[in-house]
Design a protein around this motif. Sequence first.
Motif, PDB file in Angstrom:
ATOM      1  N   MET A 194      17.787  23.163  -7.550  1.00 36.52           N
ATOM      2  CA  MET A 194      16.757  24.091  -6.544  1.00 36.52           C
ATOM      3  C   MET A 194      15.165  23.286  -7.354  1.00 36.52           C
ATOM      4  N   LEU A 195      15.303  23.314  -8.966  1.00 38.07           N
ATOM      5  CA  LEU A 195      13.867  22.887  -9.298  1.00 38.07           C
ATOM      6  C   LEU A 195      13.824  21.736  -9.581  1.00 38.07           C
ATOM      7  N   ILE A 196      14.304  20.206  -8.697  1.00 36.52           N
ATOM      8  CA  ILE A 196      14.371  18.833  -9.700  1.00 36.52           C
ATOM      9  C   ILE A 196      13.355  18.312  -8.653  1.00 36.52           C
ATOM     10  N   ARG A 197      14.262  18.552  -6.980  1.00 34.44           N
ATOM     11  CA  ARG A 197      13.635  17.819  -5.939  1.00 34.44           C
ATOM     12  C   ARG A 197      12.503  18.484  -5.239  1.00 34.44           C
ATOM     13  N   GLN A 198      11.905  17.982  -5.244  1.00 36.44           N
ATOM     14  CA  GLN A 198      10.673  17.512  -5.256  1.00 36.44           C
ATOM     15  C   GLN A 198      10.462  17.091  -3.636  1.00 36.44           C
ATOM     16  N   GLY A 199       8.994  18.189  -2.406  1.00 34.93           N
ATOM     17  CA  GLY A 199       8.885  17.544  -1.025  1.00 34.93           C
ATOM     18  C   GLY A 199       9.907  17.140  -0.188  1.00 34.93           C
ATOM     19  N   ASP A 200       9.492  16.103   0.287  1.00 30.00           N
ATOM     20  CA  ASP A 200      10.698  15.383   1.547  1.00 30.00           C
ATOM     21  C   ASP A 200      12.140  15.436   0.645  1.00 30.00           C
ATOM     22  N   ALA A 201      12.369  15.299  -0.393  1.00 22.47           N
ATOM     23  CA  ALA A 201      13.478  15.556  -0.924  1.00 22.47           C
ATOM     24  C   ALA A 201      13.676  16.128  -0.839  1.00 22.47           C
ATOM     25  N   ARG A 202      13.583  17.201  -0.453  1.00 20.65           N
ATOM     26  CA  ARG A 202      14.175  18.073  -0.287  1.00 20.65           C
ATOM     27  C   ARG A 202      14.293  19.074   0.871  1.00 20.65           C
ATOM     28  N   ASP A 203      16.196  19.364   1.038  1.00 15.75           N
ATOM     29  CA  ASP A 203      16.313  19.609   1.886  1.00 15.75           C
ATOM     30  C   ASP A 203      16.076  21.507   2.307  1.00 15.75           C
ATOM     31  N   SER A 204      17.001  21.585   3.643  1.00 12.84           N
ATOM     32  CA  SER A 204      16.465  23.208   3.869  1.00 12.84           C
ATOM     33  C   SER A 204      16.995  24.071   2.969  1.00 12.84           C
ATOM     34  N   ARG A 205      18.172  23.868   3.034  1.00 17.69           N
ATOM     35  CA  ARG A 205      19.299  24.373   1.619  1.00 17.69           C
ATOM     36  C   ARG A 205      18.380  24.589   0.883  1.00 17.69           C
ATOM     37  N   LEU A 206      17.868  23.680  -0.113  1.00 20.37           N
ATOM     38  CA  LEU A 206      17.742  23.998  -1.381  1.00 20.37           C
ATOM     39  C   LEU A 206      15.973  25.003  -1.657  1.00 20.37           C
ATOM     40  N   ASP A 207      15.284  24.989   0.540  1.00 16.17           N
ATOM     41  CA  ASP A 207      14.189  25.467   0.373  1.00 16.17           C
ATOM     42  C   ASP A 207      13.945  26.737   0.453  1.00 16.17           C
ATOM     43  N   ARG A 208      15.934  27.542   1.028  1.00 12.98           N
ATOM     44  CA  ARG A 208      15.776  28.488   1.234  1.00 12.98           C
ATOM     45  C   ARG A 208      16.679  28.646  -0.063  1.00 12.98           C
ATOM     46  N   LYS A 209      17.315  28.641  -0.979  1.00 11.54           N
ATOM     47  CA  LYS A 209      17.574  28.865  -1.570  1.00 11.54           C
ATOM     48  C   LYS A 209      16.984  29.335  -3.162  1.00 11.54           C
ATOM     49  N   LEU A 210      15.693  28.313  -3.027  1.00  7.67           N
ATOM     50  CA  LEU A 210      14.439  28.456  -3.847  1.00  7.67           C
ATOM     51  C   LEU A 210      13.994  30.165  -3.209  1.00  7.67           C
ATOM     52  N   ALA A 211      13.420  29.872  -2.518  1.00 11.50           N
ATOM     53  CA  ALA A 211      12.708  31.123  -2.024  1.00 11.50           C
ATOM     54  C   ALA A 211      13.602  32.082  -2.041  1.00 11.50           C
ATOM     55  N   PHE A 212      14.653  31.784  -1.904  1.00  9.54           N
ATOM     56  CA  PHE A 212      15.159  34.010  -2.170  1.00  9.54           C
ATOM     57  C   PHE A 212      15.307  34.293  -3.178  1.00  9.54           C
ATOM     58  N   ALA A 213      15.771  33.473  -4.037  1.00 14.32           N
ATOM     59  CA  ALA A 213      16.067  33.638  -5.698  1.00 14.32           C
ATOM     60  C   ALA A 213      14.796  33.995  -6.104  1.00 14.32           C
ATOM     61  N   LEU A 214      13.557  34.118  -6.289  1.00 18.52           N
ATOM     62  CA  LEU A 214      12.457  33.357  -6.880  1.00 18.52           C
ATOM     63  C   LEU A 214      11.984  34.703  -5.820  1.00 18.52           C
ATOM     64  N   ALA A 215      11.603  35.220  -5.049  1.00 17.88           N
ATOM     65  CA  ALA A 215      11.436  36.102  -4.399  1.00 17.88           C
ATOM     66  C   ALA A 215      11.992  37.154  -4.336  1.00 17.88           C
ATOM     67  N   ALA A 216      13.427  37.405  -4.555  1.00 13.89           N
ATOM     68  CA  ALA A 216      13.608  38.788  -4.836  1.00 13.89           C
ATOM     69  C   ALA A 216      13.088  38.411  -6.547  1.00 13.89           C
ATOM     70  N   VAL A 217      13.082  37.866  -7.471  1.00 19.54           N
ATOM     71  CA  VAL A 217      12.079  38.073  -8.603  1.00 19.54           C
ATOM     72  C   VAL A 217      10.854  38.551  -8.543  1.00 19.54           C
ATOM     73  N   ALA A 218      10.339  38.252  -7.529  1.00 23.55           N
ATOM     74  CA  ALA A 218       8.984  38.414  -7.452  1.00 23.55           C
ATOM     75  C   ALA A 218       8.340  39.685  -6.861  1.00 23.55           C
ATOM     76  N   GLY A 219       9.536  40.146  -6.447  1.00 27.23           N
ATOM     77  CA  GLY A 219       9.086  41.806  -5.955  1.00 27.23           C
ATOM     78  C   GLY A 219       9.225  42.726  -6.207  1.00 27.23           C
ATOM     79  N   GLY A 220      10.923  42.177  -6.820  1.00 24.68           N
ATOM     80  CA  GLY A 220      11.612  43.775  -8.035  1.00 24.68           C
ATOM     81  C   GLY A 220       9.934  43.387  -8.774  1.00 24.68           C
TER      82      GLY A 220
END
Length: 243
Positions: A1-27
């Motif tokens: 989730m926090l290793i692959r960068q840019g085009d090496a990432r797929d939509s699944r990794l982007d969603r996992k990253l976004a959902f996890a960190l957005a939840a923390v930021a929202g809290g």
Amino acid sequence: MLIRQGDARDSRLDRKLAFALAAVAGGLNAAAFHEVGFFAANMTGNVSALSSLIATGQWWYGLGYLAIVVAFIVGAAVSTLAIAAGLRRGVVTIYARIILAEAACLAMLGLGLWLVRATADRASGVPLLVLALSFLMGLQNAIVTHISDARVRTTHISGMATDIGIGLARLLDRGPDKVPLAVRAAIITKLRLHAGTVLSFCTGGVAGVLAWRLIGDLSFTAAGALLSLIAWFSIVAAKAPTT
């Protein structure tokens, strides 16, 4: 989730990253507002408040909002410099390590405020709380921006809400059945990312306020512990042997 960068990432990794960190930021954002009446990550609102205070001649009060915006910018700048230095040295876990540093800062912030306020009034440490959280939100936002090539944001709800509206309009403009399959798939992927991120931010906000009401300033320490787990799992995964 926090290793692959840019085009090496797929939509699944982007969603996992976004959902996890957005939840923390929202809290963190909601808990801070519930406690002191300031948003640590809402730069649009903070700049609007700053301009309003300047217009009404309340310059001194406006400095507080200016400091929040500056802290956010400095956090993003520090994060970017650390990422650049890590990538130049080939540190593949640099993003996770910065998140780990953010987690440590959150843990110390929450514990420090809890200890100080145990022997002082509740107003003690308010400027430190707001500025520190703003700095850390800028730092976190820069990480996800860099690692995802700006596809993911964790605090910019206005932009994500706009993207949701644009995506829905593109699907409805000619009817879903008339949109080419590849285009429709790309639109739906973005809608899932942005809608899920907004929902995660909101859900995290509810959890953050409930946690703050339950354990007070230690809720920031708990958020740091959650972030440290996210970062640690990425570091361990990066060091695991590949087959």
